[in-house]
Scaffold this motif. Sequence first.
Motif, PDB file in Angstrom:
ATOM      1  N   LEU A 125     -33.183  -7.354 -19.540  1.00  0.00           N
ATOM      2  CA  LEU A 125     -33.865  -8.506 -18.963  1.00  0.00           C
ATOM      3  C   LEU A 125     -33.130  -8.926 -17.694  1.00  0.00           C
ATOM      4  CD1 LEU A 125     -34.298 -10.655 -22.215  1.00  0.00           C
ATOM      5  CD2 LEU A 125     -35.852  -8.906 -21.317  1.00  0.00           C
ATOM      6  N   THR A 126     -33.860  -8.969 -16.579  1.00  0.00           N
ATOM      7  CA  THR A 126     -33.282  -9.427 -15.314  1.00  0.00           C
ATOM      8  C   THR A 126     -33.860 -10.788 -14.981  1.00  0.00           C
ATOM      9  OG1 THR A 126     -33.141  -7.126 -14.550  1.00  0.00           O
ATOM     10  CG2 THR A 126     -32.873  -8.848 -12.904  1.00  0.00           C
ATOM     11  N   LEU A 127     -32.987 -11.784 -14.841  1.00  0.00           N
ATOM     12  CA  LEU A 127     -33.437 -13.161 -14.620  1.00  0.00           C
ATOM     13  C   LEU A 127     -33.345 -13.541 -13.150  1.00  0.00           C
ATOM     14  CD1 LEU A 127     -33.184 -13.141 -17.694  1.00  0.00           C
ATOM     15  CD2 LEU A 127     -32.189 -15.427 -17.582  1.00  0.00           C
ATOM     16  N   PHE A 128     -34.406 -14.186 -12.666  1.00  0.00           N
ATOM     17  CA  PHE A 128     -34.458 -14.735 -11.314  1.00  0.00           C
ATOM     18  C   PHE A 128     -34.899 -16.192 -11.407  1.00  0.00           C
ATOM     19  CE2 PHE A 128     -35.661 -10.217 -10.660  1.00  0.00           C
ATOM     20  CZ  PHE A 128     -34.715  -9.839  -9.718  1.00  0.00           C
ATOM     21  N   PRO A 129     -34.544 -17.009 -10.415  1.00  0.00           N
ATOM     22  CA  PRO A 129     -35.198 -18.317 -10.342  1.00  0.00           C
ATOM     23  C   PRO A 129     -36.667 -18.090 -10.000  1.00  0.00           C
ATOM     24  CG  PRO A 129     -33.943 -17.894  -8.339  1.00  0.00           C
ATOM     25  CD  PRO A 129     -33.616 -16.785  -9.297  1.00  0.00           C
ATOM     26  N   GLY A 130     -37.565 -18.931 -10.524  1.00  0.00           N
ATOM     27  CA  GLY A 130     -38.962 -18.816 -10.133  1.00  0.00           C
ATOM     28  C   GLY A 130     -39.168 -19.380  -8.740  1.00  0.00           C
ATOM     29  N   ILE A 131     -40.288 -19.055  -8.150  1.00  0.00           N
ATOM     30  CA  ILE A 131     -40.551 -19.532  -6.788  1.00  0.00           C
ATOM     31  C   ILE A 131     -40.789 -21.044  -6.783  1.00  0.00           C
ATOM     32  CG2 ILE A 131     -43.051 -19.173  -6.778  1.00  0.00           C
ATOM     33  CD1 ILE A 131     -42.590 -17.967  -3.886  1.00  0.00           C
ATOM     34  N   THR A 133     -40.323   3.170 -21.376  1.00  0.00           N
ATOM     35  CA  THR A 133     -40.242   1.742 -21.082  1.00  0.00           C
ATOM     36  C   THR A 133     -41.146   1.360 -19.911  1.00  0.00           C
ATOM     37  OG1 THR A 133     -38.329   2.091 -19.623  1.00  0.00           O
ATOM     38  CG2 THR A 133     -37.874   1.550 -21.925  1.00  0.00           C
ATOM     39  N   LYS A 134     -41.523   0.079 -19.906  1.00  0.00           N
ATOM     40  CA  LYS A 134     -42.310  -0.481 -18.813  1.00  0.00           C
ATOM     41  C   LYS A 134     -41.650  -1.773 -18.343  1.00  0.00           C
ATOM     42  CE  LYS A 134     -46.871   1.282 -20.154  1.00  0.00           C
ATOM     43  NZ  LYS A 134     -48.275   0.897 -20.498  1.00  0.00           N
ATOM     44  N   HIS A 135     -41.885  -2.104 -17.075  1.00  0.00           N
ATOM     45  CA  HIS A 135     -41.365  -3.357 -16.512  1.00  0.00           C
ATOM     46  C   HIS A 135     -42.488  -4.396 -16.494  1.00  0.00           C
ATOM     47  CE1 HIS A 135     -37.709  -1.315 -15.191  1.00  0.00           C
ATOM     48  NE2 HIS A 135     -38.465  -0.377 -14.657  1.00  0.00           N
ATOM     49  N   TRP A 136     -42.144  -5.617 -16.872  1.00  0.00           N
ATOM     50  CA  TRP A 136     -43.143  -6.689 -16.921  1.00  0.00           C
ATOM     51  C   TRP A 136     -42.514  -7.997 -16.486  1.00  0.00           C
ATOM     52  CZ3 TRP A 136     -47.565  -4.287 -18.478  1.00  0.00           C
ATOM     53  CH2 TRP A 136     -48.731  -5.057 -18.517  1.00  0.00           C
ATOM     54  N   MET A 137     -43.241  -8.775 -15.673  1.00  0.00           N
ATOM     55  CA  MET A 137     -42.756 -10.066 -15.217  1.00  0.00           C
ATOM     56  C   MET A 137     -43.267 -11.169 -16.143  1.00  0.00           C
ATOM     57  SD  MET A 137     -40.854  -9.328 -12.661  1.00  0.00           S
ATOM     58  CE  MET A 137     -40.443 -11.046 -12.319  1.00  0.00           C
ATOM     59  N   LEU A 138     -42.346 -11.970 -16.647  1.00  0.00           N
ATOM     60  CA  LEU A 138     -42.680 -13.087 -17.519  1.00  0.00           C
ATOM     61  C   LEU A 138     -42.206 -14.376 -16.845  1.00  0.00           C
ATOM     62  CD1 LEU A 138     -41.401 -11.402 -20.785  1.00  0.00           C
ATOM     63  CD2 LEU A 138     -43.782 -11.613 -20.061  1.00  0.00           C
ATOM     64  N   HIS A 139     -43.082 -15.364 -16.791  1.00  0.00           N
ATOM     65  CA  HIS A 139     -42.786 -16.588 -16.033  1.00  0.00           C
ATOM     66  C   HIS A 139     -42.645 -17.782 -16.968  1.00  0.00           C
ATOM     67  CE1 HIS A 139     -42.663 -19.293 -12.639  1.00  0.00           C
ATOM     68  NE2 HIS A 139     -43.710 -19.959 -13.098  1.00  0.00           N
ATOM     69  N   SER A 192     -38.322 -23.365 -12.417  1.00  0.00           N
ATOM     70  CA  SER A 192     -38.898 -22.292 -13.224  1.00  0.00           C
ATOM     71  C   SER A 192     -37.973 -21.078 -13.235  1.00  0.00           C
ATOM     72  CB  SER A 192     -40.287 -21.897 -12.696  1.00  0.00           C
ATOM     73  OG  SER A 192     -40.202 -21.388 -11.371  1.00  0.00           O
ATOM     74  N   ILE A 193     -38.205 -20.178 -14.167  1.00  0.00           N
ATOM     75  CA  ILE A 193     -37.416 -18.956 -14.304  1.00  0.00           C
ATOM     76  C   ILE A 193     -38.344 -17.768 -14.484  1.00  0.00           C
ATOM     77  CG2 ILE A 193     -35.762 -17.699 -15.770  1.00  0.00           C
ATOM     78  CD1 ILE A 193     -34.478 -20.339 -16.504  1.00  0.00           C
ATOM     79  N   ASP A 194     -38.076 -16.686 -13.770  1.00  0.00           N
ATOM     80  CA  ASP A 194     -38.805 -15.426 -13.935  1.00  0.00           C
ATOM     81  C   ASP A 194     -37.914 -14.419 -14.644  1.00  0.00           C
ATOM     82  OD1 ASP A 194     -41.099 -16.318 -12.713  1.00  0.00           O
ATOM     83  OD2 ASP A 194     -40.547 -15.587 -10.731  1.00  0.00           O
ATOM     84  N   VAL A 195     -38.483 -13.699 -15.588  1.00  0.00           N
ATOM     85  CA  VAL A 195     -37.764 -12.660 -16.315  1.00  0.00           C
ATOM     86  C   VAL A 195     -38.483 -11.331 -16.106  1.00  0.00           C
ATOM     87  CG1 VAL A 195     -36.977 -11.835 -18.561  1.00  0.00           C
ATOM     88  CG2 VAL A 195     -37.007 -14.292 -18.084  1.00  0.00           C
TER      89      VAL A 195
END
Length: 448
Positions: free
Chosen positions: A410-416, A231-237, A420-423
């Motif tokens: 999938l780990t969800l964060f608020p976007g900066i 597996t790999k980690h990737w940020m999706l905005h 927005s949302i970062d995944v």
Amino acid sequence: MAGRVVLVSSSIVRPVNSNQSGRTKIHLTPFDFSLLQFSSPQRGLLFPKPDPSFHLISQLKSSLSLALDIYFPFAGRLVKTENLEDNTVSLFVDCDDSGARFLHAEAKSVSVSDILQPDGSVPCFLDDFFPRNGLKNCDGAPEPLLVVQVTEMNDGVFIGYSYNHMVADGVSMWDFFHTWSKICSSGSCFDHKPLVLKRWFLEGIDYPIHIPVSMTERPPTSRESSSVDTTKHWMLHFTKKNISDLKAKANSEVGSSDMVISSFQAVSAHMWRSIIRHSGISQERETQCKLVVDIRQRINPPLEKDCFGNMVYLASAVTTVEELLDRGLGWAALEIRKLVSSQTNENCRSFAEDWVKNVKNLKLGIGSKVDGDTIAIASSPRFEVYNKDFGWGKPIAARSGPSSSLNGKLTLFPGINEGSIDVQATLRSDILVNLLADVEFLEHVTTA
């Protein structure tokens, strides 16, 4: 720690006022025990580099001591006791002020730009910026319940942490982190209200709960561990406009004013359908979307929204691959909406009662398949992560650690940027390659 990260020191930070009375033991509930075999959560924030006049490590440690005085369960230990009468064990949190572990590390060759990759990839070396890699909640008896790692970089600072999920959840952890940052930035302990513990135990269930010894031990190595290497980690905005377009599409497909799809549901449904579309599994197979549900306000009477403890558990929306892909975004979002709405007081009580009744027959492990048919959504875009200013500036980015690197997490964060949302997506390499080439998927997502 290997490669670019060098451990400078390891110490224990205790509450400034050790010797507190009347808060010695916290019993664990079925919701806590259901997380025994899960990996300890890891989160972290990337900050700019403070001015040299800011005594980074000493100020962080002294303010942590004050914060632990308020959030005293994090300074305790998980204690296991043997029940000889029925050959079981019990666990409880002993708030004995043993302290949290504080790691100071350096990665002088690493810059902020090395972490914030323009293509959205999460570099492998970031694993070493998080403490307690590979530790599960069931390993927690001899360990500190909270470990913090502060890594000084060339032009930034990364504060990563890991905590035992049976003691607290994301709501409690981010509240603690906010309090710690406010104390550090102000230089003193502000007037904080006393910590409110969850105080929720079902009538008719005897505490402490007796569980089989095997539940506190790691299961044999299985496909779960073998999946990590692939597996790999990737940020999706997801921008505010991305989310608005997804919501509009989902709600138009649902076509009901009584069933309004939220931002979270639209984004989750888009991720679920897109990932499964590239997972290579047959149309007849079942697929699941697992969500972490906060039940503080779902039980009766409801608990305080910010009460301390773990008050979440995993719920699953289940359908077939054919249904998920053929019925559209609105239908998938509606299934997620129905799942969240179904977590009522009766549902929560039924879960807890059934758990205790069947504790001897429970399967170990997280119960998630790792061959592409399941996504598991952790954290929440509602958590405030960008207001954590320790005194030298707000965070630049938020990241999740390598714990539980299962395909489909999938780990969800608020976007900066507001709205927005970062995944942070953890996916098999082949799924990720196809996903990042999917025009339909990328219509609502950016990776830069």
